[in-house]
Design an enzyme around this catalytic site. Structure first.
Site, PDB file in Angstrom:
ATOM      1  CG  HIS A   7      -1.879   1.075   1.344  1.00  0.00           C
ATOM      2  ND1 HIS A   7      -1.851   1.990   2.379  1.00  0.00           N
ATOM      3  CD2 HIS A   7      -2.915   1.429   0.549  1.00  0.00           C
ATOM      4  CE1 HIS A   7      -2.841   2.846   2.218  1.00  0.00           C
ATOM      5  NE2 HIS A   7      -3.497   2.538   1.117  1.00  0.00           N
ATOM      6  NE  ARG A   8      -1.863   5.819   0.983  1.00  0.00           N
ATOM      7  CZ  ARG A   8      -2.460   6.470   1.974  1.00  0.00           C
ATOM      8  NH1 ARG A   8      -1.731   7.182   2.821  1.00  0.00           N
ATOM      9  NH2 ARG A   8      -3.765   6.443   2.124  1.00  0.00           N
ATOM     10  CD  GLU A  34      -2.893   2.099  -3.132  1.00  0.00           C
ATOM     11  OE1 GLU A  34      -3.864   2.862  -3.273  1.00  0.00           O
ATOM     12  OE2 GLU A  34      -1.908   2.394  -2.411  1.00  0.00           O
ATOM     13  CG  ASP A  36      -2.678   6.955  -3.486  1.00  0.00           C
ATOM     14  OD1 ASP A  36      -3.823   6.508  -3.475  1.00  0.00           O
ATOM     15  OD2 ASP A  36      -1.798   6.629  -2.660  1.00  0.00           O
ATOM     16  CG  HIS A  49      -3.240   9.360  -0.119  1.00  0.00           C
ATOM     17  ND1 HIS A  49      -3.989  10.154   0.733  1.00  0.00           N
ATOM     18  CD2 HIS A  49      -3.981   8.260  -0.356  1.00  0.00           C
ATOM     19  CE1 HIS A  49      -5.122   9.541   0.994  1.00  0.00           C
ATOM     20  NE2 HIS A  49      -5.155   8.389   0.354  1.00  0.00           N
ATOM     21  CD  GLU A 109      -6.994   5.600  -4.210  1.00  0.00           C
ATOM     22  OE1 GLU A 109      -7.769   6.480  -3.785  1.00  0.00           O
ATOM     23  OE2 GLU A 109      -6.330   4.856  -3.462  1.00  0.00           O
ATOM     24  CE  LYS A 111      -6.061   9.035  -3.182  1.00  0.00           C
ATOM     25  NZ  LYS A 111      -7.130   8.754  -2.227  1.00  0.00           N
ATOM     26  CG  ASP A 229       0.015   0.840   5.503  1.00  0.00           C
ATOM     27  OD1 ASP A 229      -0.287   1.119   4.335  1.00  0.00           O
ATOM     28  OD2 ASP A 229      -0.565   1.338   6.493  1.00  0.00           O
TER      29      ASP A 229
END
Length: 241
Positions: A7-8, A34, A36, A49, A109, A111, A229
């Site tokens: 995640h990120r 993943e 953003d 993000h 993702e 944004k 994470d």
């Protein structure tokens, strides 16, 4: 087998959405990353993000008010572990040129809050196609207009709606917008929902799964992936199973 998405990047151990977090994810044998994306003032796709730079960098203000050059002068590692890992805000192009050489998949993702301006979607899909990565990318967003638009532009690129609230029969909803997966917050992703969705052919990748017991539960019931994470922890749990 349940895949592990960082995640990120490995954002529990490195500054989120930075190249060092992505390198760390690969080192920890994550199956996917993943991240953003949004647009800078001069229309470049940057990986960050929040709408503002305040939480993660040493700057202040909205991402959309900075040019790429101005954004890249900021330290994206400034607020993580007292600035132990200085880092720049990467561009999506910079990421993809590195990512192409890996074996991983990537969840981008979007944004964006607009239902009429699709500049971000068009530019992201243009870059994915430039690097010939259509089959290794998933496009997700809380803005479901954006993922439907993405599907129409490039129907062969997988899309997945993100959601934080309980949805009624989300597998039916996913099919109705031609999404092949759903990405629910783990608090609205009970066991039964995952099992039915997967049985109906809709992949489920809950986020942000950081506790060992939750990681184990999702892996045991056969969620397509967990977004965490802590990819190293997720890998340890997976290896134990």
């Amino acid at each position: 087998m349940t895949q592990i998405f960082a995640h990120r990047g490995s954002s529990g151990t490195r500054p989120e959405n930075t190249m060092i977090a992505f390198y760390e994810a690969e080192k920890n044998m994550a199956d996917g990353i993943e991240l953003d994306v949004q647009l800078s003032k001069d229309g470049k796709i940057v990986i960050i993000h929040d709408q503002k730079v305040d939480r993660t960098t040493d700057g202040k203000g909205f991402v959309k008010d900075f040019t790429l050059d101005e954004l890249q002068k900021l330290d994206a590692g400034y607020r993580f572990q007292s600035g132990k890992y200085p880092a720049k805000i990467p561009t999506l192009e910079q990421f993809l040129s590195w990512f192409k050489r890996t074996e991983m998949i990537c969840n981008i993702e979007l944004k964006t809050t607009s239902v009429t301006n699709h500049e971000l979607e068009e530019k992201v899909i243009g870059l994915i196609q430039k690097y010939d990565l259509d089959d290794r990318i998933i496009i997700s967003s809380f803005n479901h207009y954006a993922i439907v638009y993405s599907y129409r532009l490039a129907p062969h690129i997988e899309t997945a709606p993100l959601f934080m609230e309980g949805l009624y029969m989300p597998w039916v909803y996913a099919e109705s917008i031609k999404a092949k997966a759903i990405h629910p917050h783990y608090k609205v992703a009970p066991k039964e929902l995952i099992q039915i969705s997967e049985k109906e052919g809709i992949k489920v990748r809950p986020f942000t799964v950081n506790k060992e017991k939750d990681l184990k539960m999702y892996m045991e019931i056969g969620a397509s992936a967990v977004i965490s994470d802590y990819p190293a922890l997720a890998r340890k749990v997976k290896d134990q199973l």
